[in-house]
Design an enzyme around this catalytic site. Structure first.
Site, PDB file in Angstrom:
ATOM      1  N   HIS A  76       0.839  -1.204   0.000  1.00 19.76           N
ATOM      2  CA  HIS A  76       0.000   0.000   0.000  1.00 19.76           C
ATOM      3  C   HIS A  76       0.881   1.264   0.000  1.00 19.76           C
ATOM      4  CE1 HIS A  76      -3.598   2.352   1.573  1.00 19.76           C
ATOM      5  NE2 HIS A  76      -2.599   3.157   1.884  1.00 19.76           N
ATOM      6  N   GLU A  77       1.867   1.284   0.895  1.00 14.23           N
ATOM      7  CA  GLU A  77       2.752   2.453   0.988  1.00 14.23           C
ATOM      8  C   GLU A  77       3.630   2.586  -0.252  1.00 14.23           C
ATOM      9  OE1 GLU A  77       2.336   4.694   3.177  1.00 14.23           O
ATOM     10  OE2 GLU A  77       0.881   3.453   4.233  1.00 14.23           O
ATOM     11  N   HIS A  80       1.767   4.344  -3.033  1.00 10.41           N
ATOM     12  CA  HIS A  80       1.842   5.811  -2.877  1.00 10.41           C
ATOM     13  C   HIS A  80       3.207   6.324  -3.332  1.00 10.41           C
ATOM     14  CE1 HIS A  80      -1.825   6.437  -0.619  1.00 10.41           C
ATOM     15  NE2 HIS A  80      -1.467   5.656   0.379  1.00 10.41           N
TER      16      HIS A  80
HETATM   17 ZN   LIG Z   1      -2.447   5.164   2.208  1.00 13.67          ZN
END
Ligand SMILES: [Zn+2]
Length: 405
Positions: A76-77, A80
């Site tokens: 998830h990170e 980004h």
């Molecule tokens: Zn996030």
């Protein structure tokens, strides 16, 4: 879960490894949450699903699922971070911590489009992982068990192997992560998406941040109220979690906004805007005794420009004269002990205050002379920059308030 944008230099925890040139770190708080997750799976959920499993099977499956869960957070990170990099923003490291991950994205996005894309990449990754693990689980269910699903779901679940069981759980938590993060309260991803849309519509980042931060605080308070209600009405200790996360989020929402206002306020600020322009000088010919008795002790000024033939030739401070024996003080002159201007560490008047701030504070808040075209035009300390922020922060916030009204 949330993506704090920490300033460069703030780092904590254990370095794990690097991926795509991004350093991955582990905050020590992760150990606690990891233990809690593995414990609740191995001691609660899995025994409930599989009454016939051995303890070894519970714990090995729980451990594996826990590790893949943190890998999901990392993915998830990374989503980004990699999108941020595509927009030319540096991401030196990701730190996994108590409430999820922190991607250290070095600067804020320059456009609403970039902000939107960076913010939505994480939840999209979690969503994709939810689908992926869901598919894996579905494909892994044997045909005879599938027939059982409708008639006797409990027996069907009990017949699933460890991999399918873990995939089912991972699928659901990744969906929860995607949904939770899309709640439109800053600084959650959904809050950033919301802010990007408002920013695009109004053209005002500060106003957009103010609104998104307010919804973020509301959401935090709602979580706390829900937790309290759970705790009091249902005697459910899980309510404590809600209270903690809610408090954390409402606090973060307010802090992120303040940070943004401060950054914006500092953005164009130069050293000349915060330096002290009222200062006295001491003539180069003055004796040390004269300097101490009639200048240093009569003023709160700590750093003194030394004037020679109408120009500042050097700088002298308490530390330069404190060690000189009393008897020598009448005989020696200021010019003998001053630091020549050419060799002194000074700041340019047109330097950015934000870049000078760290160096000033690191130097113990000592005063530094500010020069322009070879002349000393002011004296500045790190606390002067902070004082400026305190005095001007409300202005920026007020402006956003006025626009909102
Ligand atoms: Zn996030």
């Amino acid at each position: 879960m949330t993506d704090l944008r920490l300033g460069a230099g703030e780092r904590s925890g254990l370095r794990l490894f690097s991926v795509f040139g991004i350093e991955i770190r582990l905050d020590i708080s992760v150990v606690i949450i990891f233990a809690l997750i593995v414990f609740s799976l191995g001691n609660g959920l899995f025994p409930q699903w599989h009454p016939d499993w051995s303890p070894l099977q519970y714990w090995v499956t729980a451990l594996g699922a826990g590790i893949v869960f943190f890998a999901s957070l990392l993915a998830h990170e990374l989503a980004h971070s990699l999108v941020a990099r595509r927009f030319g923003i540096r991401v030196p490291r990701i730190t996994l911590f108590l409430f999820g991950g922190v991607a250290e994205i070095e600067s804020d996005a320059e456009t609403p489009q970039a902000e939107f894309t960076i913010a939505i990449a994480g939840p999209l990754m979690s969503l994709a992982l939810g689908v992926l693990f869901g598919l894996l689980a579905t494909l892994g269910i044997p045909v005879d068990v599938r027939a059982l699903l409708l008639d006797d779901p409990q027996a069907a679940v009990a017949a699933l192997g460890p991999l399918v069981t873990a995939s089912l759980w991972l699928s659901s938590v990744n969906f929860v992560l995607a949904i939770f993060n899309m709640i439109p309260g800053f600084p959650l991803d959904g809050g950033r998406v919301f802010r990007a849309v408002l920013w695009r519509v109004t053209g005002d980042l500060l106003l957009a941040s103010r609104v998104a931060s307010t919804t973020g605080r509301w959401f935090g308070w709602t979580l706390m109220a829900l937790g309290l209600w759970n705790l009091l009405a249902h005697k459910d200790p899980g309510g404590l979690w809600f209270i903690m996360i809610g408090w954390f989020l409402s606090h973060l929402a307010a802090a992120s906004y303040t940070q943004l206002v401060t950054q914006r306020a500092l953005r164009a600020l130069k050293v000349r805007d915060v330096m002290r322009t009222r200062f006295d000088t001491v003539p180069a010919a003055a004796s040390i005794e004269d300097f101490i008795e009639n200048y240093l002790l009569r003023s709160s000024q700590q750093l003194w420009p030394v004037l020679e033939a109408g120009r500042v030739a050097g700088l002298v401070a308490l530390r330069d004269v404190a060690g000189i024996p009393l008897l020598e003080r009448p005989r020696r002159r200021v010019t003998d002990v001053m630091v020549p201007l050419a060799g002194a560490s000074v700041l340019a008047a047109d330097a950015l205050a934000s870049s000078a701030l760290n160096a000033l504070l690191a130097a113990g808040d000592e005063p530094v002379a500010v020069v322009h075209e070879g002349q000393v035009v002011g004296i500045v300390r790190g606390s002067d920059v902070l004082r400026w922020v305190t005095l001007h922060r409300n202005l920026a916030g007020q402006r956003a308030n006025d626009l909102q009204a």
